[in-house]
Design an enzyme around this catalytic site. Structure first.
Site, short mmCIF file in Angstrom:
data_model
loop_
_atom_site.label_atom_id
_atom_site.label_comp_id
_atom_site.label_asym_id
_atom_site.label_seq_id
_atom_site.Cartn_x
_atom_site.Cartn_y
_atom_site.Cartn_z
N ILE A 208 4.25 3.92 -3.39
CA ILE A 208 4.77 2.99 -2.38
C ILE A 208 3.75 1.88 -2.10
CG2 ILE A 208 5.56 2.85 0.03
CD1 ILE A 208 5.96 5.95 -0.17
N ILE A 211 -0.12 -2.15 -3.36
CA ILE A 211 -1.24 -1.92 -4.28
C ILE A 211 -0.76 -1.74 -5.74
CG2 ILE A 211 -3.09 -0.27 -4.87
CD1 ILE A 211 -3.67 -0.12 -1.84
N GLU A 230 8.77 7.87 -10.11
CA GLU A 230 9.91 8.24 -9.26
C GLU A 230 10.57 7.01 -8.66
OE1 GLU A 230 7.60 10.51 -6.54
OE2 GLU A 230 8.27 9.35 -4.83
N GLY A 328 6.45 12.19 -3.89
CA GLY A 328 6.10 12.66 -5.23
C GLY A 328 4.63 12.47 -5.56
N1 COA Z 1 -5.96 5.67 10.94
C1 COA Z 1 -5.09 5.10 11.79
N2 COA Z 1 -4.05 4.32 11.40
C2 COA Z 1 -3.89 4.13 10.09
C3 COA Z 1 -4.76 4.70 9.13
C4 COA Z 1 -5.82 5.49 9.60
N3 COA Z 1 -6.67 6.05 8.74
N4 COA Z 1 -4.35 4.32 7.90
C5 COA Z 1 -3.27 3.55 8.06
N5 COA Z 1 -2.99 3.43 9.36
C6 COA Z 1 -1.89 2.67 9.94
C7 COA Z 1 -1.99 1.22 9.47
O1 COA Z 1 -2.76 0.44 10.36
C8 COA Z 1 -0.54 0.80 9.43
O2 COA Z 1 -0.12 0.47 10.74
P1 COA Z 1 0.83 -0.82 10.98
O3 COA Z 1 2.07 -0.51 10.22
O4 COA Z 1 0.98 -0.81 12.46
O5 COA Z 1 0.05 -1.95 10.41
C9 COA Z 1 0.18 2.08 9.04
O6 COA Z 1 -0.68 3.14 9.38
C10 COA Z 1 0.52 2.15 7.55
O7 COA Z 1 -0.67 2.02 6.80
P2 COA Z 1 -0.66 1.30 5.39
O8 COA Z 1 -2.02 1.46 4.84
O9 COA Z 1 -0.09 -0.07 5.50
O10 COA Z 1 0.39 2.22 4.62
P3 COA Z 1 1.20 1.92 3.29
O11 COA Z 1 2.48 1.26 3.60
O12 COA Z 1 0.33 1.30 2.25
O13 COA Z 1 1.57 3.41 2.84
C11 COA Z 1 1.16 5.73 2.65
C12 COA Z 1 0.56 4.34 2.60
C13 COA Z 1 0.09 6.73 2.33
C14 COA Z 1 1.70 6.02 4.04
C15 COA Z 1 2.31 5.80 1.60
O14 COA Z 1 1.78 5.57 0.33
C16 COA Z 1 2.99 7.16 1.64
O15 COA Z 1 3.87 7.38 2.44
N6 COA Z 1 2.60 8.07 0.71
C17 COA Z 1 3.13 9.43 0.66
C18 COA Z 1 4.17 9.61 -0.38
C19 COA Z 1 3.78 9.14 -1.74
O16 COA Z 1 2.64 8.80 -2.02
N7 COA Z 1 4.72 9.12 -2.64
C20 COA Z 1 4.46 8.75 -4.00
C21 COA Z 1 5.34 7.81 -4.63
S1 COA Z 1 6.75 7.27 -3.80
#
Ligand code: COA
Length: 424
Positions: A208, A211, A230, A328
């Site tokens: 997701i 990046i 996926e 995934g």
């Molecule tokens: N502490 C506090 N807040 C945090 C944080 C931390 N360490 N890391 C991120 N956040 C907050 C960010 O500030 C952001 O807040 P905002 O929306 O108010 O700006 C929010 O959380 C999302 O962070 P971001 O880094 O933008 O997330 P993202 O959209 O890049 O998604 C995951 C990252 C990990 C959530 C996402 O990849 C995921 O759901 N992964 C699990 C499932 C997966 O990997 N599937 C694989 C293929 S589909």
């Protein structure tokens, strides 16, 4: 095919049923809204799904007597309510959800889906979201389908015969789009580092967020890449158009791009429509590590909310607050690790937008470890690549501090010294 009104179709749902909602950009919003309109007459209806688009009105607390949610992924439309009694999260590897549904341990009474119109043989297509919808449709007692000519007719495990559909509603609604957003400088720097790790003839999985798309932009000089992922979005299109992604080096589904759901723009949906080069398959197959590992050089690119200095990856919660889902990630990190020449990559900005370090001495209390430290090989930030594979805890801590934001390195070193070893 006989069509009925949405009101009539959704009127078939009874008290205490479990209702599956087709996810991602295939969310049948018209049916969802109609179901929510019945909140005064229904009781105890359980709603289940992966990530959905739209407003998810059924999750609002005022409707909790009628509806409660048990979701496999928490998207932003239900995130404000999660951890309340009526909106709960089921942590489960995406690869295993179809098996769970098929086991009969999680019976589905009604599936609300959105499909393309039937072809000359009577088959509709689940379109942009096959994932767990395939198993839900196979097992549901009733299927209520929104039949929409705007849904791309995708090929693979996506086909569902009209004889399986209990009630069909016709509408030419827009399919949800997730248009590409401008990449930040930090994402571009991370993408550049990831591209250094991608070899010619690699098979890519993209998780997701921005990046993976940033990484794709730096693969213009690569050769014979493949896709087995996926999910995917518009980011792959330029590389397909240039023949860089051609699937020729793949060992399984050679020449085909394999995926389970897509979230992109209309341009992507037009590309997918009736395209035999794109196979949309059951996520139980796509995310199966024994399938993933058959391709060589599987390069899995996924993100994280926090990574601790030992390499534990938190990706589904911020402390005890559930943020997303297991998805995934582990399926592909493990599959890549088992693939010959594979590279499992966790890539994340070194800090949040407000400057909090995402590389931490210990995860927050309650943080969910989606990928364990034994699974992780590469961690990438805008400051470089930490290769953790085969390294001991102190060496890992040192490597991760080396890619932390400079403002946080000194404090991380101090804490690492106290927590993990006094050897450096
Ligand atoms: N502490 C506090 N807040 C945090 C944080 C931390 N360490 N890391 C991120 N956040 C907050 C960010 O500030 C952001 O807040 P905002 O929306 O108010 O700006 C929010 O959380 C999302 O962070 P971001 O880094 O933008 O997330 P993202 O959209 O890049 O998604 C995951 C990252 C990990 C959530 C996402 O990849 C995921 O759901 N992964 C699990 C499932 C997966 O990997 N599937 C694989 C293929 S589909």
């Amino acid at each position: 095919m006989q069509y009925v009104s949405a009101e009539h179709a959704v009127g078939l749902i009874k008290n205490n049923e479990r209702v599956f909602i087709h996810g991602g950009c295939a969310t049948p919003e018209r049916l969802v809204n109609e179901l929510t309109n019945r909140s005064k007459e229904l009781k105890g209806v359980e709603i289940t799904h992966m990530h959905t688009e739209g407003h998810a009105p059924y999750a609002r607390p005022e409707f909790s007597a009628a509806f409660h949610v048990n979701a496999f992924f928490i998207a932003k439309n239900i995130r404000p309510y999660v951890n309340e009694q009526h909106v709960q999260y089921i942590p489960m590897f995406l690869s295993e959800i179809p098996m769970f549904i098929r086991s009969g341990k999680f019976p589905i009474d009604t599936a609300l889906i959105q499909v393309s119109p039937p072809d000359q043989h009577g088959y509709c297509s689940l379109g942009v979201s096959v994932d767990i919808a395939r198993s839900a449709c196979d097992m549901a007692t009733k299927i209520i389908a929104l039949v929409n000519p705007r849904m791309p007719r995708t090929i693979g495990d996506s086909m569902i015969h009209v004889s399986r559909i209990t009630a069909a509603v016709y509408a030419e609604d827009s399919i949800f789009e997730s248009a590409p957003v401008a990449l930040t400088d930090i994402e571009m720097q991370i993408g550049k580092h990831i591209a250094e790790l991608v070899e010619d003839e690699a098979t890519l999985q993209m998780g997701i967020g921005g990046i993976p798309n940033a990484a794709l932009q730096f693969l213009e000089n690569h050769k014979n890449l493949g896709v087995h992922t996926e999910m995917f979005n518009d980011g792959v299109l330029p590389l397909i158009e240039k023949g860089i992604i051609n699937g020729q080096a793949k060992k399984i589904h050679r020449g085909k791009m394999v995926s389970s759901f897509a979230m992109g723009s209309q341009k992507l949906y037009d590309f997918m429509d009736d395209n035999p080069e794109v196979l949309m398959l059951d996520v139980g197959h796509v995310n199966d590590t024994t399938v993933i590992r058959k391709n060589k050089k599987v390069t899995a690119i996924n993100s994280a909310l926090e990574v601790d200095l030992t390499g534990q990856v938190c990706a589904d919660s911020i402390g005890t607050d559930i943020f997303s889902g297991v998805g995934g990630q582990m399926d592909f990190i493990r599959g890549a690790s088992l693939s010959e020449g594979g590279k499992p990559i966790i890539a994340l900005p070194s800090t949040t937008k407000s400057g909090i370090s995402k590389l931490v001495p210990t995860l927050k209390v309650g943080a969910g470890v989606v990928t364990t430290r034994a699974h992780v090989h590469y961690v990438v930030t805008e400051y470089g690549i930490a290769d953790l594979y085969g390294k001991n805890i102190a060496q890992r801590a040192k490597a991760i501090i080396g890619i932390a934001h400079p403002n946080h390195r000194e404090e991380l070193e101090r804490q690492s010294y106290d927590l993990y070893g006094k050897c450096w």
